[in-house]
Design an enzyme around this catalytic site. Structure first.
Site, PDB file in Angstrom:
ATOM      1  N   ASP A  67      60.248  57.040  36.730  1.00 25.84           N
ATOM      2  CA  ASP A  67      61.557  57.441  36.866  1.00 25.84           C
ATOM      3  C   ASP A  67      62.057  57.839  35.504  1.00 25.84           C
ATOM      4  O   ASP A  67      61.278  57.337  34.597  1.00 25.84           O
ATOM      5  CB  ASP A  67      62.337  56.340  37.675  1.00 25.84           C
ATOM      6  CG  ASP A  67      61.997  54.884  37.155  1.00 25.84           C
ATOM      7  OD1 ASP A  67      61.264  54.774  36.034  1.00 25.84           O
ATOM      8  OD2 ASP A  67      62.529  54.036  37.622  1.00 25.84           O
ATOM      9  N   ASN A 136      67.434  43.531  43.068  1.00 27.62           N
ATOM     10  CA  ASN A 136      67.854  43.915  44.600  1.00 27.62           C
ATOM     11  C   ASN A 136      66.713  44.514  45.516  1.00 27.62           C
ATOM     12  O   ASN A 136      66.842  45.100  46.424  1.00 27.62           O
ATOM     13  CB  ASN A 136      68.921  45.040  44.440  1.00 27.62           C
ATOM     14  CG  ASN A 136      68.701  46.256  43.844  1.00 27.62           C
ATOM     15  OD1 ASN A 136      67.390  46.615  43.506  1.00 27.62           O
ATOM     16  ND2 ASN A 136      69.325  47.501  43.813  1.00 27.62           N
ATOM     17  N   HIS A 138      64.570  47.069  44.299  1.00 29.01           N
ATOM     18  CA  HIS A 138      64.064  48.659  44.163  1.00 29.01           C
ATOM     19  C   HIS A 138      62.733  48.591  43.540  1.00 29.01           C
ATOM     20  O   HIS A 138      62.309  47.519  42.657  1.00 29.01           O
ATOM     21  CB  HIS A 138      65.348  49.167  43.418  1.00 29.01           C
ATOM     22  CG  HIS A 138      65.355  48.960  42.030  1.00 29.01           C
ATOM     23  ND1 HIS A 138      66.803  48.834  41.331  1.00 29.01           N
ATOM     24  CD2 HIS A 138      64.540  48.898  40.878  1.00 29.01           C
ATOM     25  CE1 HIS A 138      66.506  48.699  40.088  1.00 29.01           C
ATOM     26  NE2 HIS A 138      65.101  48.717  39.908  1.00 29.01           N
ATOM     27  N   GLU A 143      66.502  52.813  45.506  1.00 33.49           N
ATOM     28  CA  GLU A 143      67.485  51.623  45.519  1.00 33.49           C
ATOM     29  C   GLU A 143      67.568  51.303  47.126  1.00 33.49           C
ATOM     30  O   GLU A 143      66.906  52.257  48.066  1.00 33.49           O
ATOM     31  CB  GLU A 143      68.987  52.310  45.238  1.00 33.49           C
ATOM     32  CG  GLU A 143      68.932  52.574  43.927  1.00 33.49           C
ATOM     33  CD  GLU A 143      69.344  51.138  42.990  1.00 33.49           C
ATOM     34  OE1 GLU A 143      68.564  50.196  43.394  1.00 33.49           O
ATOM     35  OE2 GLU A 143      69.883  51.066  41.796  1.00 33.49           O
TER      36      GLU A 143
END
Ligand code: GLP
Length: 263
Positions: A67, A136, A138, A143
């Site tokens: 990314d 979280n 990801h 996400e």
């Protein structure tokens, strides 16, 4: 899925680096999928050490990153291109043409994401994909609620991810909230996936990944659908796993068989 609980980060890091180096000796032009953040730094240090000691030749290594932030130039200190040059590419002396990043600049970003996918295919696909995990759940910048079959595309970052990464930015500095990321489907196309997780703040995500249901709310749980995935973690990241004793038993058996030379 293999789950390896190590006594500390250092032990896990050494094992992961060893897995990569073994693959490299078999396939010197392997395509290694890379992650950023603090988690993979120990592995990068070990690879640089192997290069300095001259035990492995990295000149044919090819890499692709998961990314990158949209709107940061390649020389911005928070860009992932800068991070990779600083922590791996420059110390290994890797030529820039050996590395691929998801697109973040110029017109037609969506079309460029498709081209990135085509390039991965042309390069023969990812041999080993290294992953960290967001608190979280990801992976890359997929996400929560990302499609489990998504390919490379732009994603808006959640408040949680922005807060986790705010420490890297000065108080009045604009923090990017858009990124391009390999999709979950892209990640699952890698031949082998190695995930690392360290610290109690990762324990919830690790539990969801390994023992929770597969669901887009916890993107990391999608890895349960991959035939060759290994989780390396320290004791604190493992603390919410219900089947800890079983994973340890499997590991001990594996080490026993390896010692006897029959695995
Ligand atoms: C970022 C990256 C992820 C990485 C995550 C965890 O959000 N896009 O690829 O896994 O951070 O970061 P850290 O390793 O610092 O906990």
């Amino acid at each position: 899925m293999r789950v390896i609980i190590c006594k500390d980060r250092e032990t896990a890091t050494a094992l992961v680096a060893q897995e990569i180096l073994i693959e490299m000796t078999q396939k010197p032009d392997m395509l290694l999928g890379l992650a950023t953040g603090s988690t993979p730094l120990g592995v990068y240090k070990k690879l640089v050490q192997a290069h300095r000691e001259g035990t492995v030749n990295f000149s044919r290594l090819r890499t692709c990153n998961l990314d990158e932030y949209v709107g940061l130039s390649a020389d911005h200190p928070q860009s992932y291109r800068h991070f990779m040059r600083q922590n791996l590419f420059d110390p290994l002396g890797l030529p820039p043409e050996n590395s691929l990043f998801p697109p973040t600049e110029g017109p037609g970003l969506e079309a460029q994401c498709e081209t990135f996918e085509d390039k991965l295919q042309e390069m023969g696909g990812i041999d080993i994909q290294l992953l960290g995990v967001g608190s979280n759940g990801h992976i890359g910048f997929n996400e929560p609620t990302s499609s489990l079959v998504s390919r490379t595309r732009l994603k808006t970052l959640t408040e949680k991810t922005l807060a986790d990464n705010a420490r890297f930015y000065a108080q009045n500095e604009k923090q990017p909230d858009l990124a391009s990321t390999m999709g979950i489907g892209t990640i699952l196309s890698a031949r082998c996936i190695i995930v690392q997780a360290f610290g109690a703040h990762k324990a919830k995500a690790v539990h969801a990944a390994i023992e929770g249901p597969v669901m887009s709310l916890w993107p990391v749980s999608s890895l349960q659908m991959h035939p060759k995935v290994v989780f390396y973690m320290d004791e604190s990241a493992a603390e919410l796993l219900n089947m800890r004793a079983y994973y340890r038993q499997v590991r001990e058996n594996e080490e026993d068989i390896q010692k006897r030379g029959s695995l």
